[in-house]
Write a protein that holds these residues in place. Structure first.
Motif, mmCIF file in Angstrom:
data_model
loop_
_atom_site.group_PDB
_atom_site.id
_atom_site.type_symbol
_atom_site.label_atom_id
_atom_site.label_comp_id
_atom_site.label_asym_id
_atom_site.label_seq_id
_atom_site.Cartn_x
_atom_site.Cartn_y
_atom_site.Cartn_z
ATOM 1 N N LEU A 130 0.829 -1.210 0.000
ATOM 2 C CA LEU A 130 0.000 0.000 0.000
ATOM 3 C C LEU A 130 0.858 1.253 0.000
ATOM 4 C CD1 LEU A 130 -2.981 -0.685 2.400
ATOM 5 C CD2 LEU A 130 -3.089 -0.010 0.011
ATOM 6 N N SER A 131 1.938 1.225 0.760
ATOM 7 C CA SER A 131 2.843 2.366 0.798
ATOM 8 C C SER A 131 3.475 2.599 -0.574
ATOM 9 C CB SER A 131 3.927 2.117 1.850
ATOM 10 O OG SER A 131 4.847 3.168 1.868
ATOM 11 N N THR A 132 3.897 1.521 -1.224
ATOM 12 C CA THR A 132 4.484 1.631 -2.563
ATOM 13 C C THR A 132 3.441 2.111 -3.559
ATOM 14 O OG1 THR A 132 6.034 -0.142 -2.026
ATOM 15 C CG2 THR A 132 5.748 0.383 -4.351
ATOM 16 N N LEU A 133 2.219 1.595 -3.474
ATOM 17 C CA LEU A 133 1.151 2.038 -4.363
ATOM 18 C C LEU A 133 0.878 3.524 -4.157
ATOM 19 C CD1 LEU A 133 -1.053 1.439 -6.439
ATOM 20 C CD2 LEU A 133 -2.519 0.687 -4.550
ATOM 21 N N SER A 134 0.868 3.971 -2.928
ATOM 22 C CA SER A 134 0.672 5.384 -2.632
ATOM 23 C C SER A 134 1.789 6.222 -3.247
ATOM 24 C CB SER A 134 0.620 5.589 -1.120
ATOM 25 O OG SER A 134 0.387 6.929 -0.815
ATOM 26 N N ASN A 135 3.015 5.745 -3.147
ATOM 27 C CA ASN A 135 4.166 6.436 -3.734
ATOM 28 C C ASN A 135 4.029 6.529 -5.253
ATOM 29 O OD1 ASN A 135 6.733 7.663 -3.872
ATOM 30 N ND2 ASN A 135 7.732 5.680 -4.116
ATOM 31 N N VAL A 136 3.625 5.436 -5.889
ATOM 32 C CA VAL A 136 3.435 5.424 -7.342
ATOM 33 C C VAL A 136 2.347 6.424 -7.732
ATOM 34 C CG1 VAL A 136 2.519 4.019 -9.253
ATOM 35 C CG2 VAL A 136 4.329 3.113 -7.790
ATOM 36 N N ILE A 137 1.262 6.447 -6.980
ATOM 37 C CA ILE A 137 0.169 7.374 -7.279
ATOM 38 C C ILE A 137 0.629 8.821 -7.151
ATOM 39 C CG2 ILE A 137 -2.060 8.212 -6.404
ATOM 40 C CD1 ILE A 137 -2.709 5.224 -5.838
ATOM 41 N N LYS A 178 -8.924 3.463 -16.693
ATOM 42 C CA LYS A 178 -9.777 4.050 -15.663
ATOM 43 C C LYS A 178 -9.418 3.326 -14.373
ATOM 44 C CE LYS A 178 -12.498 6.510 -18.369
ATOM 45 N NZ LYS A 178 -12.477 7.940 -18.384
ATOM 46 N N THR A 179 -9.207 4.076 -13.318
ATOM 47 C CA THR A 179 -8.839 3.488 -12.042
ATOM 48 C C THR A 179 -9.821 3.940 -10.984
ATOM 49 O OG1 THR A 179 -6.509 3.509 -12.664
ATOM 50 C CG2 THR A 179 -6.978 3.286 -10.338
ATOM 51 N N ALA A 180 -10.264 3.011 -10.162
ATOM 52 C CA ALA A 180 -11.183 3.330 -9.077
ATOM 53 C C ALA A 180 -10.778 2.536 -7.846
ATOM 54 C CB ALA A 180 -12.618 2.984 -9.463
ATOM 55 N N SER A 220 -10.584 4.152 9.028
ATOM 56 C CA SER A 220 -11.554 4.536 7.998
ATOM 57 C C SER A 220 -11.140 5.844 7.333
ATOM 58 C CB SER A 220 -12.953 4.672 8.599
ATOM 59 O OG SER A 220 -13.412 3.413 9.042
ATOM 60 N N LEU A 221 -10.686 6.807 8.115
ATOM 61 C CA LEU A 221 -10.238 8.082 7.569
ATOM 62 C C LEU A 221 -9.031 7.886 6.652
ATOM 63 C CD1 LEU A 221 -10.619 11.137 7.483
ATOM 64 C CD2 LEU A 221 -9.136 11.289 9.503
ATOM 65 N N CYS A 222 -8.109 7.052 7.072
ATOM 66 C CA CYS A 222 -6.929 6.757 6.252
ATOM 67 C C CYS A 222 -7.344 6.123 4.924
ATOM 68 C CB CYS A 222 -5.992 5.833 7.030
ATOM 69 S SG CYS A 222 -4.424 5.528 6.224
ATOM 70 N N SER A 223 -8.298 5.203 4.981
ATOM 71 C CA SER A 223 -8.794 4.552 3.765
ATOM 72 C C SER A 223 -9.473 5.553 2.837
ATOM 73 C CB SER A 223 -9.779 3.430 4.111
ATOM 74 O OG SER A 223 -9.131 2.405 4.817
ATOM 75 N N LEU A 224 -10.264 6.448 3.392
ATOM 76 C CA LEU A 224 -10.940 7.476 2.588
ATOM 77 C C LEU A 224 -9.933 8.414 1.932
ATOM 78 C CD1 LEU A 224 -13.930 8.264 4.956
ATOM 79 C CD2 LEU A 224 -14.071 7.257 2.669
ATOM 80 N N GLU A 255 -9.318 8.959 -2.062
ATOM 81 C CA GLU A 255 -9.328 10.296 -2.651
ATOM 82 C C GLU A 255 -8.077 10.510 -3.495
ATOM 83 O OE1 GLU A 255 -9.728 14.948 -1.272
ATOM 84 O OE2 GLU A 255 -8.762 13.517 0.076
ATOM 85 N N LYS A 256 -6.939 10.045 -3.000
ATOM 86 C CA LYS A 256 -5.677 10.182 -3.729
ATOM 87 C C LYS A 256 -5.735 9.410 -5.046
ATOM 88 C CE LYS A 256 -1.808 9.912 -1.428
ATOM 89 N NZ LYS A 256 -0.604 9.440 -0.720
ATOM 90 N N VAL A 257 -6.286 8.197 -5.016
ATOM 91 C CA VAL A 257 -6.424 7.390 -6.231
ATOM 92 C C VAL A 257 -7.317 8.098 -7.236
ATOM 93 C CG1 VAL A 257 -7.374 5.233 -7.159
ATOM 94 C CG2 VAL A 257 -5.990 5.181 -5.096
#
Length: 112
Positions: free
Chosen positions: A41-48, A78-80, A95-99, A103-105
């Motif tokens: 998840l951290s790597t995916l966040s970095n890529v995003i 398309k990414t969701a 939950s806030l972290c997930s939201l 939002e970032k995605v």
């Protein structure tokens, strides 16, 4: 006339287990799995983030997840993000972290 062939690909990635490790009480193999999911998840966040800022190098190879999703994240796609949030106040931070992650995605603009 000639029809246009269109091809699609659907990736469904279950990232359950990405909860806060200290709250979940995970041990042994469950702890290792949770740590691996959190790293992905951290790597995916970095890529995003790199995609959002239109960086020339996107580190897709840093995890199996981002390597697998490379064409979906960086191509004509398309990414969701679909997330599950708990209504319980004890899970508010998760939950806030997930939201925020979703939002970032959703802010990533792809070529599609």
């Amino acid at each position: 006339g000639k029809g246009v062939n269109r091809y699609g690909k659907l990736h469904v990635v279950d990232l359950a287990g990405s909860e806060r490790i200290n709250k979940s009480g995970a041990q042994g193999s469950l702890l290792k799995e949770a740590q691996h999911i959190n790293k992905s998840l951290s790597t995916l966040s970095n890529v995003i983030e790199k995609l959002q800022t239109k960086q020339s190098h996107i580190p897709y190879r840093e995890s199996k997840l981002t390597n697998l999703l490379q064409n979906s994240l960086g191509g004509d796609s398309k990414t969701a993000a679909i997330i599950c949030c708990s209504p319980l106040s004890v899970h508010f931070n998760e939950s806030l972290c997930s939201l925020r992650f979703a939002e970032k995605v959703n802010r990533v603009e792809l070529k599609a």
